[in-house]
Write an enzyme that holds these catalytic residues in place. Structure first.
Site, PDB file in Angstrom:
ATOM      1  CB  CYS A  75       4.953  70.395  39.847  1.00  0.00           C
ATOM      2  SG  CYS A  75       3.270  70.427  39.203  1.00  0.00           S
ATOM      3  CG  LEU A  76       5.488  73.449  34.346  1.00  0.00           C
ATOM      4  CD1 LEU A  76       4.940  73.397  32.926  1.00  0.00           C
ATOM      5  CD2 LEU A  76       6.693  74.379  34.424  1.00  0.00           C
ATOM      6  N   GLY A  89       6.769  68.018  31.266  1.00  0.00           N
ATOM      7  CA  GLY A  89       5.444  67.451  31.033  1.00  0.00           C
ATOM      8  C   GLY A  89       4.393  68.432  31.495  1.00  0.00           C
ATOM      9  CG  HIS A 115      -0.731  67.120  37.536  1.00  0.00           C
ATOM     10  ND1 HIS A 115      -0.904  68.146  38.432  1.00  0.00           N
ATOM     11  CD2 HIS A 115       0.573  67.152  37.183  1.00  0.00           C
ATOM     12  CE1 HIS A 115       0.251  68.780  38.611  1.00  0.00           C
ATOM     13  NE2 HIS A 115       1.163  68.188  37.867  1.00  0.00           N
ATOM     14  CG  HIS A 146       4.880  64.973  38.034  1.00  0.00           C
ATOM     15  ND1 HIS A 146       5.439  65.546  39.144  1.00  0.00           N
ATOM     16  CD2 HIS A 146       4.106  65.942  37.465  1.00  0.00           C
ATOM     17  CE1 HIS A 146       5.017  66.810  39.246  1.00  0.00           C
ATOM     18  NE2 HIS A 146       4.206  67.072  38.225  1.00  0.00           N
ATOM     19  CD  GLU A 147       3.089  65.964  33.827  1.00  0.00           C
ATOM     20  OE1 GLU A 147       2.033  66.556  34.101  1.00  0.00           O
ATOM     21  OE2 GLU A 147       4.211  66.454  34.070  1.00  0.00           O
ATOM     22  CD  GLN A 194       0.553  70.677  35.572  1.00  0.00           C
ATOM     23  OE1 GLN A 194       0.913  69.838  34.744  1.00  0.00           O
ATOM     24  NE2 GLN A 194       1.409  71.366  36.311  1.00  0.00           N
TER      25      GLN A 194
HETATM   26 NI    NI Z   1       3.149  68.738  37.726  1.00  0.00          NI
END
Ligand code: NI
Length: 180
Positions: free
Chosen positions: A96-97, A46, A142, A138-139, A51
């Site tokens: 997480c990226l 995701g 953000h 999670h997303e 991000q």
């Molecule tokens: Ni993330």
């Protein structure tokens, strides 16, 4: 389509408040495609708009994680709102990226129901469990500026921060050397 640079912790942009998407135009759909390409290139499940440097309430979840066929496009969530989160929870390691090579055990609702708009402004309701529910939570975190590091204790927080600060410095030094 274009690859977008991923904003990594401790970049303060990840803590900047996000706002609703109001224009459902071609530029938004192109941005969703760029997010998709960027997510695939980084092998994420995701990706949230902030991000990749856009402080808007929008994220995508990869098709397989969303229970669709592997070759389907990701699910695009715009202006998402949780309608329901199960009381039943599960703890799983999460990445997480924006936190490369960092994994943190996070307790989240096993099932979730979200109302959102798609890239054309049409409302839909998504319900998922397991990985899908986790990815949506999670997303969405953000979008409210909540990050992996907020789920760990002070000692681990310091270690993660130090590691990512060092990596950011190394990236900056490399970029400076490339520019010479
Ligand atoms: Ni993330």
């Amino acid at each position: 389509m274009a690859l977008l640079p991923i904003v990594k912790f401790p970049d303060p942009f990840l803590r900047q408040p996000t706002s609703d998407v109001t224009d459902f135009d071609d530029a938004l759909r192109r941005f969703a495609e760029d997010m998709t390409e960027t997510m695939y290139a980084s092998k994420g499940a995701g990706l949230a708009a902030n991000q990749v440097g856009v402080a808007k309430r929008m994220f995508i979840v990869e098709a397989a994680a969303a229970g669709l066929a592997e070759n389907d496009p990701p699910v695009v969530f715009i202006n998402p709102v949780f309608l329901w989160l199960s009381d039943e929870k599960e703890t799983t390691d999460e990445g997480c990226l924006s936190f490369p090579n960092v994994f943190v055990p996070i307790k989240r609702s096993l099932r979730a129901r979200v109302r959102a708009q798609d890239a054309h402004g049409n409302e839909f309701v998504a319900e998922g469990e397991g990985l899908y529910a986790r990815a949506m939570q999670h997303e969405h975190d953000h979008l409210i500026n909540k990050l992996l590091i907020d789920y760990v204790g002070p000692i681990k927080r310091k270690l993660i921060k130090r590691k990512l600060e060092r990596e950011a410095e190394a990236d900056a030094a490399e970029a400076a050397a490339d520019a010479e």
